[in-house]
Design an enzyme around this catalytic site. Structure first.
Site, short mmCIF file in Angstrom:
data_model
loop_
_atom_site.label_atom_id
_atom_site.label_comp_id
_atom_site.label_asym_id
_atom_site.label_seq_id
_atom_site.Cartn_x
_atom_site.Cartn_y
_atom_site.Cartn_z
N CYS A 1 -4.35 -7.61 -2.05
CA CYS A 1 -3.65 -6.35 -1.75
C CYS A 1 -4.72 -5.35 -1.35
O CYS A 1 -5.90 -5.69 -1.27
CB CYS A 1 -2.81 -5.88 -2.93
SG CYS A 1 -3.79 -5.61 -4.42
N THR A 2 -4.34 -4.10 -1.11
CA THR A 2 -5.26 -3.12 -0.54
C THR A 2 -6.56 -2.96 -1.34
O THR A 2 -7.64 -3.19 -0.84
CB THR A 2 -4.56 -1.75 -0.42
OG1 THR A 2 -3.28 -1.96 0.15
CG2 THR A 2 -5.36 -0.80 0.44
#
Ligand SMILES: [Zn+2]
Ligand SMILES: [Zn+2]
Length: 297
Positions: free
Chosen positions: A185-186
């Site tokens: 994820c980010t």
């Protein structure tokens, strides 16, 4: 003019009284003139605040004085208080809303039973050693992957993080239960939780990328396993790791390359849609292709 900065951070740590920590954090930010968003739960803290650089430094110093936050890493970036509409400090059931507040277990070392943490170079090594067997599993909302993702990644059908449990229990991904799965994820926070939820549901070999896409991209740009832009939750909307980033997103109206999301012009919708500059400038096209077009007409 004073220099300004933003910090982003999270820490999983047991918090016996999230309301007390929330009140302390709010008072601290108010004292230092910071703005931003902070969420505190019994599992830890997740925040981003901005302000005058010395005030932000003081904030990180005082925040680290809470025993559970001692080793917290702060990621510094350009920006300041003006990048946020206000200061919002909240105590919630979860620091990321997966809808599993009682399933997630946290101790002084962080999330209990999560995936194995891989540094960017270890991600590449895993792929070198295991080849196509390795599956990348996107831990973000599906729309974020429209403009950038790990090559050949599986992008689960999730509108919000809340949809993940239903999705991983759907049976669609049962063939991955014996494969090496790298969640990403980010910045890494969502996969801390997602990897634990997946392991609890029988996925045996789960990894997560330390520092998420951000750290991987800082190390390898888009020359290795990552392709495209990175969706970011601030007014920039997207960022690129190198000047030669390939635009993999396509305008949802005309198919032209695009990496810029716009809010649907339908006031009842406001969903993010990917549009090229020409379609974004055309009111009749600044709407979701299915459903909202008729509302606009
Ligand atoms: Zn277009
Ligand atoms: Zn819409």
């Amino acid at each position: 003019m004073a220099l300004n900065r933003i910090v982003l951070y999270y820490q999983f740590a047991p918090i016996s009284d999230p309301t007390a920590v929330m009140l302390w954090q709010r008072a601290l930010c108010e004292k230092l003139g910071l703005r931003g968003r902070i969420i505190v739960s019994k599992h830890g803290i997740n925040g981003t605040v901005g302000g005058e650089i010395d005030a932000v430094k003081q904030y990180t110093k005082e925040t680290r004085q809470y025993p559970g936050f001692k080793g917290m890493e702060f990621k510094w970036s350009e920006g300041g208080a003006e990048d946020f509409p206000r200061l919002s400090v909240k105590a919630r059931d979860e620091i990321v809303a997966f809808g599993a507040p009682d399933e997630l277990q946290v101790d002084e070392n962080g999330v209990v039973g999560g995936g194995v943490h891989l540094k960017p170079e270890e991600v590449n090594k895993l792929v070198e050693e295991r080849g196509d067997e390795v599956v990348f599993f996107d831990g973000r909302n599906a729309f974020e992957a429209k403009i950038g993702k790990f090559k050949n990644a599986i992008v689960p059908d999730v509108r919000t993080t809340h949809d993940f449990i239903k999705e991983i229990e759907s049976g669609k991904y049962d063939d991955l239960k014996d494969k090496p799965v790298v969640t990403y994820c980010t910045g890494g926070i969502r996969c801390e939780i997602l990897s634990a939820l997946m392991k609890n549901r029988g996925f045996k070999e789960i990894y997560q990328i330390d520092g998420g896409i951000v750290r991987y991209g800082e190390k390898y740009g888009d020359k290795e396993l990552w392709e495209g832009s990175l969706y970011v939750f601030d007014k920039r909307m997207h960022m690129e790791f190198t000047p030669d980033t390939v635009t993999i997103g396509k305008c949802e109206q005309c198919g032209a390359p695009s990496n810029k999301f716009e809010n649907c012009a339908n006031e009842d919708c406001r969903e993010l849609i990917l549009l090229c500059p020409e379609c974004a400038a055309d009111d009749s096209k600044r709407v979701c292709p299915d459903g909202c077009a008729t509302v606009a007409a």
